[in-house]
Design a protein around this motif. Structure first.
Motif, mmCIF file in Angstrom:
data_model
loop_
_atom_site.group_PDB
_atom_site.id
_atom_site.type_symbol
_atom_site.label_atom_id
_atom_site.label_comp_id
_atom_site.label_asym_id
_atom_site.label_seq_id
_atom_site.Cartn_x
_atom_site.Cartn_y
_atom_site.Cartn_z
ATOM 1 N N LYS A 176 0.855 -1.190 0.000
ATOM 2 C CA LYS A 176 0.000 0.000 0.000
ATOM 3 C C LYS A 176 0.887 1.235 0.000
ATOM 4 O O LYS A 176 1.883 1.306 0.717
ATOM 5 N N GLN A 202 -3.041 14.210 -7.677
ATOM 6 C CA GLN A 202 -3.497 13.318 -8.760
ATOM 7 C C GLN A 202 -2.309 12.794 -9.548
ATOM 8 O O GLN A 202 -2.256 11.616 -9.908
ATOM 9 N N ARG A 249 -1.125 8.899 -9.845
ATOM 10 C CA ARG A 249 -0.923 8.217 -11.140
ATOM 11 C C ARG A 249 0.451 7.558 -11.155
ATOM 12 O O ARG A 249 0.615 6.431 -11.615
ATOM 13 N N ARG A 303 1.444 3.516 -11.453
ATOM 14 C CA ARG A 303 2.422 2.991 -12.413
ATOM 15 C C ARG A 303 3.562 2.298 -11.682
ATOM 16 O O ARG A 303 4.040 1.257 -12.117
ATOM 17 N N ALA A 331 2.703 -1.150 -10.623
ATOM 18 C CA ALA A 331 2.659 -2.087 -11.749
ATOM 19 C C ALA A 331 4.038 -2.326 -12.347
ATOM 20 O O ALA A 331 4.379 -3.449 -12.704
ATOM 21 N N LEU A 332 4.844 -1.269 -12.460
ATOM 22 C CA LEU A 332 6.098 -1.369 -13.217
ATOM 23 C C LEU A 332 7.345 -1.361 -12.360
ATOM 24 O O LEU A 332 8.446 -1.560 -12.895
ATOM 25 N N ASP A 384 -9.212 7.823 -11.962
ATOM 26 C CA ASP A 384 -8.549 8.940 -12.636
ATOM 27 C C ASP A 384 -8.324 8.539 -14.087
ATOM 28 O O ASP A 384 -7.332 7.902 -14.427
ATOM 29 N N PRO A 392 1.620 -1.603 -19.776
ATOM 30 C CA PRO A 392 1.428 -2.954 -19.240
ATOM 31 C C PRO A 392 0.609 -3.012 -17.959
ATOM 32 O O PRO A 392 0.639 -4.020 -17.276
ATOM 33 N N ILE A 393 -0.099 -1.918 -17.623
ATOM 34 C CA ILE A 393 -0.871 -1.956 -16.379
ATOM 35 C C ILE A 393 -2.311 -2.409 -16.603
ATOM 36 O O ILE A 393 -3.142 -2.324 -15.704
ATOM 37 N N TYR A 420 -1.683 -11.547 4.846
ATOM 38 C CA TYR A 420 -1.440 -10.129 4.548
ATOM 39 C C TYR A 420 -2.710 -9.481 4.009
ATOM 40 O O TYR A 420 -3.070 -8.361 4.386
ATOM 41 N N ALA A 442 0.413 -1.833 7.576
ATOM 42 C CA ALA A 442 1.432 -2.507 6.758
ATOM 43 C C ALA A 442 2.646 -1.645 6.447
ATOM 44 O O ALA A 442 3.058 -1.506 5.297
#
Lengths: 91, 312
Positions: free
Chosen positions: A50, A75, A79, A83, A86-87, B67, B112-113, B175, B205
């Motif tokens: 998180k 914002q 964003r 990302r 994910a990356l 968003d 790739p997300i 978790y 966490a």
């Protein structure tokens, strides 16, 4: 498109779908990509860390940022966090 | 014995002993069942998919926390329009093809997300856009391909859990129980109350917090059953003799997962794909039930009806 061509396309597609998750493991390991992404069917495999984003105003001679400006920064940061989750470091 | 081996029953017809038995191709293993049902099931699966994509996109568009980039918002609006138009019988196949294109652009544009469930929707629509159920050969190919899709997806879900190793001692689920309310509501019943309270105290966490392990044999057993089932079920789904049992077991498994994860729409999609492997026209029979649920979920999304918190 002829039936035989369609058959070939479908079968090749399924073979790629079957093999890609094995390659995905290597991609995740080498690039830091989240296993949840990249179509490797690896959702719910590793915990998603998180990240919370906030903006704190510093007091001083600099003028206070507007609410709109603050929201835009938050914002943009959110964003980036999405990302990053994910990356990884490639974000 | 060799004579018995040659005297094979196929489709209820005994083959004469002097005719050779054709080898079964790997792709055709997932075949079998009443082909008369396949056309109807594919028609209703196609309609279900269009309804599913439309509803999911409507809910995503309405999400205030989302968003969205402007091009994605436009793509979503087009996708909703095309999928809803596809519910009209005459243009269903055309809508499938256009929706495949739009969803494909979305998949490529967000890589790739991109979420895996959107990729699954794209694959299913692409198959049904490429193959039409009115042509016998394409109908057969579509059914087998969709069955293989489920087998591959289920197997790799289990295999990836095995590879990353967070399920052996229940670490991932512990978790998730600690940090996610939806899973905490479900898993609280599978561990002692003091263990649950300890885990929930680790909700924030931060780095160095833990341990995310649970002193409950039942919880650890559930964690290991999750990936073991996903590894074993594909083989049972592929083989004709065990297929019906495997479909019912997998549907119950999906329902159990979604009781915790609350990914209602994804669960419904997987169940509809599984129904394709059952004898009978189950995709058609159960469509009104799914349509009613989807309508409720969409209306509830606008706060016009009560609804618990769920995820796509």
């Amino acid at each position: 498109m002829e039936y035989r061509t369609k058959q070939r396309v479908v079968k090749v597609g399924l073979v790629i779908l079957a093999i890609w998750p094995l390659i995905h493991i290597g991609v995740v390991h080498s690039t830091g990509l989240s296993p949840w992404r990249g179509f490797g069917w690896a959702m719910y495999t590793v915990p998603v860390l998180k990240v919370d984003v906030g903006v704190r105003h510093l007091e001083g001679d600099v003028g206070q940022p507007t609410r709109k400006g603050t929201d835009r920064v938050v914002q943009s940061l959110k964003r980036y966090v999405k990302r990053y989750q994910a990356l990884g470091a490639n974000a | 014995m060799a004579d018995d081996r040659l005297n094979v029953q196929r489709n209820g017809i005994s083959r004469p002993k002097d005719l050779p038995v054709a080898p079964i191709k790997l792709f055709d293993i997932v075949g079998g069942g009443e082909k008369a049902d396949w056309e109807k099931n594919l028609i209703w699966l196609r309609i279900f998919l269009l309804m599913h994509v439309a509803c999911r996109t409507i809910i995503a568009q309405h999400n205030p926390a989302l968003d969205q980039e402007p091009w994605l918002a436009v793509m979503h609006s087009l996708l909703i329009a095309v999928c809803l138009a596809g519910l009209i019988p005459r243009v269903t196949w055309l809508a499938t093809v256009i929706a495949t294109g739009l969803l494909g652009i979305q998949v490529l544009g967000t890589m790739p997300i991109t979420a895996n469930h959107i990729f699954l929707e794209f694959l299913c629509l692409a198959l049904l856009g490429l193959l039409h159920e009115s042509r016998i050969q394409e109908r057969d190919l579509a059914v087998k391909a969709l069955r293989w899709l489920v087998v591959i997806m289920l197997f790799h879900s289990g295999f990836q859990k095995l590879v990353y190793g967070y399920y052996f001692d229940g670490q991932f689920l512990a978790y998730a129980t600690a940090t996610e309310d939806r899973l905490a509501c479900f898993f609280r019943f599978f561990m002692p109350a003091d263990e649950f309270a300890r885990l929930r105290s680790l909700r924030d966490a931060a780095l160095g917090m833990g341990p995310y392990r649970v002193n409950s044999a039942l919880f650890v057993a559930i964690s290991n059953i999750a990936y073991l089932f996903e590894l074993a079920a594909p083989a049972l789904l592929a083989v004709r003799k065990t297929r019906s049992f495997a479909v019912i077991a997998t549907i119950l498994f999906v329902v159990a997962i979604e009781a915790g994860a609350r990914e209602l729409l994804f669960g419904a999609l997987v169940i509809n794909l599984l129904l394709l492997s059952l004898p009978g026209q189950w995709n058609k029979r159960l469509f009104p039930l799914f349509a009613g649920c989807y309508l409720y979920v969409v209306v509830a999304n606008f706060d016009w009806l009560p609804m618990f918190r769920y995820y796509h």
